[in-house]
Design a protein around this motif. Structure first.
Motif, PDB file in Angstrom:
ATOM      1  N   ILE A 277       2.679  -2.180   9.985  1.00  0.00           N
ATOM      2  CA  ILE A 277       3.194  -0.476   9.745  1.00  0.00           C
ATOM      3  C   ILE A 277       4.669  -1.591   9.267  1.00  0.00           C
ATOM      4  N   LEU A 278       5.441  -0.837   8.113  1.00  0.00           N
ATOM      5  CA  LEU A 278       6.870  -0.700   8.719  1.00  0.00           C
ATOM      6  C   LEU A 278       7.728   0.384   8.360  1.00  0.00           C
ATOM      7  N   SER A 279       8.444   0.630   9.306  1.00  0.00           N
ATOM      8  CA  SER A 279       8.917   2.270   8.390  1.00  0.00           C
ATOM      9  C   SER A 279      11.018   2.131   8.608  1.00  0.00           C
ATOM     10  N   GLY A 280      11.213   3.090   8.439  1.00  0.00           N
ATOM     11  CA  GLY A 280      12.802   3.261   8.696  1.00  0.00           C
ATOM     12  C   GLY A 280      13.390   4.753   7.764  1.00  0.00           C
ATOM     13  N   ILE A 281      14.557   4.953   7.546  1.00  0.00           N
ATOM     14  CA  ILE A 281      15.062   5.900   7.141  1.00  0.00           C
ATOM     15  C   ILE A 281      16.050   5.505   5.676  1.00  0.00           C
ATOM     16  N   ILE A 282      15.656   6.362   4.690  1.00  0.00           N
ATOM     17  CA  ILE A 282      16.422   6.598   3.538  1.00  0.00           C
ATOM     18  C   ILE A 282      17.326   7.770   3.474  1.00  0.00           C
ATOM     19  N   ASN A 283      18.312   7.224   3.166  1.00  0.00           N
ATOM     20  CA  ASN A 283      19.929   7.982   2.718  1.00  0.00           C
ATOM     21  C   ASN A 283      19.843   8.531   1.625  1.00  0.00           C
ATOM     22  N   ALA A 284      19.629   9.912   1.021  1.00  0.00           N
ATOM     23  CA  ALA A 284      19.660  10.095  -0.515  1.00  0.00           C
ATOM     24  C   ALA A 284      20.313  11.899  -0.142  1.00  0.00           C
ATOM     25  N   GLY A 285      20.748  12.088  -1.561  1.00  0.00           N
ATOM     26  CA  GLY A 285      21.439  13.040  -1.473  1.00  0.00           C
ATOM     27  C   GLY A 285      21.542  13.252  -3.193  1.00  0.00           C
ATOM     28  N   ALA A 286      21.652  14.332  -3.299  1.00  0.00           N
ATOM     29  CA  ALA A 286      21.781  14.897  -4.841  1.00  0.00           C
ATOM     30  C   ALA A 286      23.891  15.727  -4.457  1.00  0.00           C
ATOM     31  N   TYR A 287      24.356  15.573  -6.302  1.00  0.00           N
ATOM     32  CA  TYR A 287      25.839  15.998  -5.835  1.00  0.00           C
ATOM     33  C   TYR A 287      25.579  16.472  -7.864  1.00  0.00           C
ATOM     34  N   GLY A 288      26.531  17.238  -8.006  1.00  0.00           N
ATOM     35  CA  GLY A 288      26.840  17.920  -9.314  1.00  0.00           C
ATOM     36  C   GLY A 288      26.650  19.150  -9.820  1.00  0.00           C
TER      37      GLY A 288
ATOM     38  N   LEU B 298       6.973   8.798  14.348  1.00  0.00           N
ATOM     39  CA  LEU B 298       7.010   7.531  13.878  1.00  0.00           C
ATOM     40  C   LEU B 298       5.570   7.677  14.662  1.00  0.00           C
ATOM     41  N   ASP B 299       4.757   8.053  15.275  1.00  0.00           N
ATOM     42  CA  ASP B 299       3.491   8.099  15.826  1.00  0.00           C
ATOM     43  C   ASP B 299       2.523   8.675  15.364  1.00  0.00           C
ATOM     44  N   TYR B 300       3.274  10.431  15.044  1.00  0.00           N
ATOM     45  CA  TYR B 300       2.160  10.920  13.838  1.00  0.00           C
ATOM     46  C   TYR B 300       1.946  10.607  12.526  1.00  0.00           C
ATOM     47  N   MET B 301       3.602   9.956  12.224  1.00  0.00           N
ATOM     48  CA  MET B 301       3.237   9.162  10.205  1.00  0.00           C
ATOM     49  C   MET B 301       1.938   8.106  10.568  1.00  0.00           C
ATOM     50  N   GLU B 302       2.638   7.138  11.774  1.00  0.00           N
ATOM     51  CA  GLU B 302       1.347   6.317  11.773  1.00  0.00           C
ATOM     52  C   GLU B 302       0.137   6.540  11.989  1.00  0.00           C
ATOM     53  N   ASN B 303      -0.594   7.884  12.844  1.00  0.00           N
ATOM     54  CA  ASN B 303      -1.781   8.001  13.102  1.00  0.00           C
ATOM     55  C   ASN B 303      -1.939   9.388  11.488  1.00  0.00           C
ATOM     56  N   THR B 304      -1.327   9.760  11.553  1.00  0.00           N
ATOM     57  CA  THR B 304      -2.056  10.478   9.205  1.00  0.00           C
ATOM     58  C   THR B 304      -2.714   9.491   8.709  1.00  0.00           C
ATOM     59  N   ALA B 305      -1.081   8.182   8.680  1.00  0.00           N
ATOM     60  CA  ALA B 305      -1.820   6.968   7.913  1.00  0.00           C
ATOM     61  C   ALA B 305      -3.035   6.527   7.925  1.00  0.00           C
ATOM     62  N   GLY B 306      -3.766   6.634   8.941  1.00  0.00           N
ATOM     63  CA  GLY B 306      -4.377   5.754   9.784  1.00  0.00           C
ATOM     64  C   GLY B 306      -5.459   7.079   9.587  1.00  0.00           C
ATOM     65  N   GLN B 307      -5.731   8.038   9.597  1.00  0.00           N
ATOM     66  CA  GLN B 307      -6.689   9.250   9.148  1.00  0.00           C
ATOM     67  C   GLN B 307      -7.331   8.828   8.044  1.00  0.00           C
ATOM     68  N   TYR B 308      -5.705   9.042   6.818  1.00  0.00           N
ATOM     69  CA  TYR B 308      -6.206   8.994   5.304  1.00  0.00           C
ATOM     70  C   TYR B 308      -7.068   7.313   5.171  1.00  0.00           C
ATOM     71  N   ALA B 309      -6.704   6.187   5.895  1.00  0.00           N
ATOM     72  CA  ALA B 309      -6.846   5.174   5.398  1.00  0.00           C
ATOM     73  C   ALA B 309      -9.126   4.977   5.903  1.00  0.00           C
ATOM     74  N   ASP B 310      -8.823   6.069   6.579  1.00  0.00           N
ATOM     75  CA  ASP B 310     -10.676   5.800   7.372  1.00  0.00           C
ATOM     76  C   ASP B 310     -11.634   5.963   6.099  1.00  0.00           C
ATOM     77  N   LYS B 311     -10.947   6.857   5.257  1.00  0.00           N
ATOM     78  CA  LYS B 311     -11.537   6.864   4.220  1.00  0.00           C
ATOM     79  C   LYS B 311     -10.850   6.919   3.000  1.00  0.00           C
ATOM     80  N   MET B 312     -10.346   5.739   3.081  1.00  0.00           N
ATOM     81  CA  MET B 312     -10.560   5.164   1.440  1.00  0.00           C
ATOM     82  C   MET B 312     -11.015   3.413   1.113  1.00  0.00           C
ATOM     83  N   ILE B 313     -10.963   3.205   0.260  1.00  0.00           N
ATOM     84  CA  ILE B 313     -10.795   1.648  -0.287  1.00  0.00           C
ATOM     85  C   ILE B 313      -9.985   0.484  -0.332  1.00  0.00           C
ATOM     86  N   PHE B 314      -9.716  -0.084   0.217  1.00  0.00           N
ATOM     87  CA  PHE B 314      -8.396  -0.753   0.292  1.00  0.00           C
ATOM     88  C   PHE B 314      -8.721  -2.209  -0.641  1.00  0.00           C
ATOM     89  N   VAL B 315      -9.632  -2.456  -0.731  1.00  0.00           N
ATOM     90  CA  VAL B 315     -10.381  -4.143  -0.968  1.00  0.00           C
ATOM     91  C   VAL B 315     -10.871  -4.633  -2.399  1.00  0.00           C
TER      92      VAL B 315
END
Length: 317
Positions: A82-93, A298-315
């Motif tokens: 896994i790779l995680s981090g923070i994105i800084n973003a926002g709108a103007y105008g 981040l633990d919750y996000m990793e666990n959520t990804a794992g739940q979806y991964a268990d039912k996906m085909i990656f290869v």
């Protein structure tokens, strides 16, 4: 309480201008382009992080974008990385006034050049290769805050960067609707199910209507049996425009399901399933009181990804 959620998608990469499945990138293997060798997809994504370490201005979208390189964590687990981090973003105008809710006084006048920058967490999940099976697909999760999100601008920037820097085309797909709906159904979040006929009953004793109109039969907060859940999921997998749903010897033209989710109710029609999208709810309990403490989230996000991964085909098949 401001609602927070996760937008989740799968992704893969292939060589530009190629239509062959043989040119889809193995995410865990070396890749060489223009005389430079990259160890794997994570290595290439780190180049993307460096390129956007300072705020960039997308004048078309009127949005600022950057990745906080100090927040990046790359971790290898048993069976995946896994790779995680923070994105800084926002709108103007948009001009406006920032008003203190207690004093009711304007504390700041926002002009068109002021961008409302927010911090969004992201996580990338890459399964490991198993024997001769090569992983070509990964998962990306993006945090949403209320109505704000960063998936669109992040994917747009990734597509451009990976094309120019690595000669690759990035393709993304929504995570299987079947997987998401199965999770909601199993968690008893279904608030209503409605069986729809496009024509009213043809019973001659029913002389209130002509044989035109629409008939709906609704069940409030139903507890579905496993057989019913399986039937609905099978319909989702093989839905066709001309589908007729036969239930207890009656034929229906559509089935609508309403879910209580993320503090709101959202309805999906099986005959319109391809247009369905939903944000995965994030429990309030995982949010840090201290913004610097992101471990639970981040633990919750990793666990959520794992739940979806268990039912996906990656290869590659």
């Amino acid at each position: 309480m401001i609602s927070r959620g996760l937008l989740i998608c799968s992704f893969y990469l292939k060589k530009k201008y190629s239509r062959s499945e043989d040119d889809i990138l193995n995410l865990n293997e070396e890749y060489e382009y223009d005389g430079v060798v990259y160890s794997d997809f994570i290595d290439m994504f780190k180049g993307f992080i460096i390129n956007f370490s300072e705020l960039s201005d997308d004048e078309k979208m009127m949005k600022m974008f950057a990745i906080d390189d100090g927040s990046v964590k790359n971790q290898r687990r048993e069976g995946y990385s896994i790779l995680s981090g923070i994105i800084n973003a926002g709108a103007y105008g948009i001009e406006g006034e920032i008003t203190n809710k207690t004093t009711k006084k304007v504390v700041y006048k926002r002009n068109k050049d002021d961008a409302d920058i927010k911090n969004f967490n992201y996580l990338i999940y890459i399964p490991e290769d198993v024997e001769d099976k090569h992983v070509i697909k990964g998962i990306m999760l993006f945090e949403t805050i209320g109505t704000y999100g960063v998936k669109t601008i992040t994917i747009q920037n990734m597509k451009r960067f990976f094309s120019e820097k690595y000669g690759l085309t990035l393709e993304t797909r929504s995570i299987s609707v079947r997987i998401f709906l199965e999770k909601l159904l199993r968690e008893d979040k279904l608030s209503r199910i409605t069986l729809v006929k496009n024509n009213v009953s043809r019973d001659p004793s029913d002389n209130m209507f002509y044989n035109v109109g629409r008939e709906e039969k609704a069940y409030i907060k139903p507890k579905l049996k496993d057989g019913w859940i399986s039937m609905l999921l099978e319909k989702i997998d093989g839905i066709r425009e001309t589908e007729i749903f036969e239930i207890e010897d009656e034929k229906y033209d559509d089935i609508k399901m309403s879910f209580s989710h993320a503090g709101r109710t959202k309805t999906v029609r099986l005959m319109d399933i391809d247009r369905f999208s939903m944000i995965e709810d994030i429990p309030e309990s995982v949010y840090p009181k201290n913004p610097g403490d992101r471990k639970k989230l981040l633990d919750y996000m990793e666990n959520t990804a794992g739940q979806y991964a268990d039912k996906m085909i990656f290869v590659q098949q």
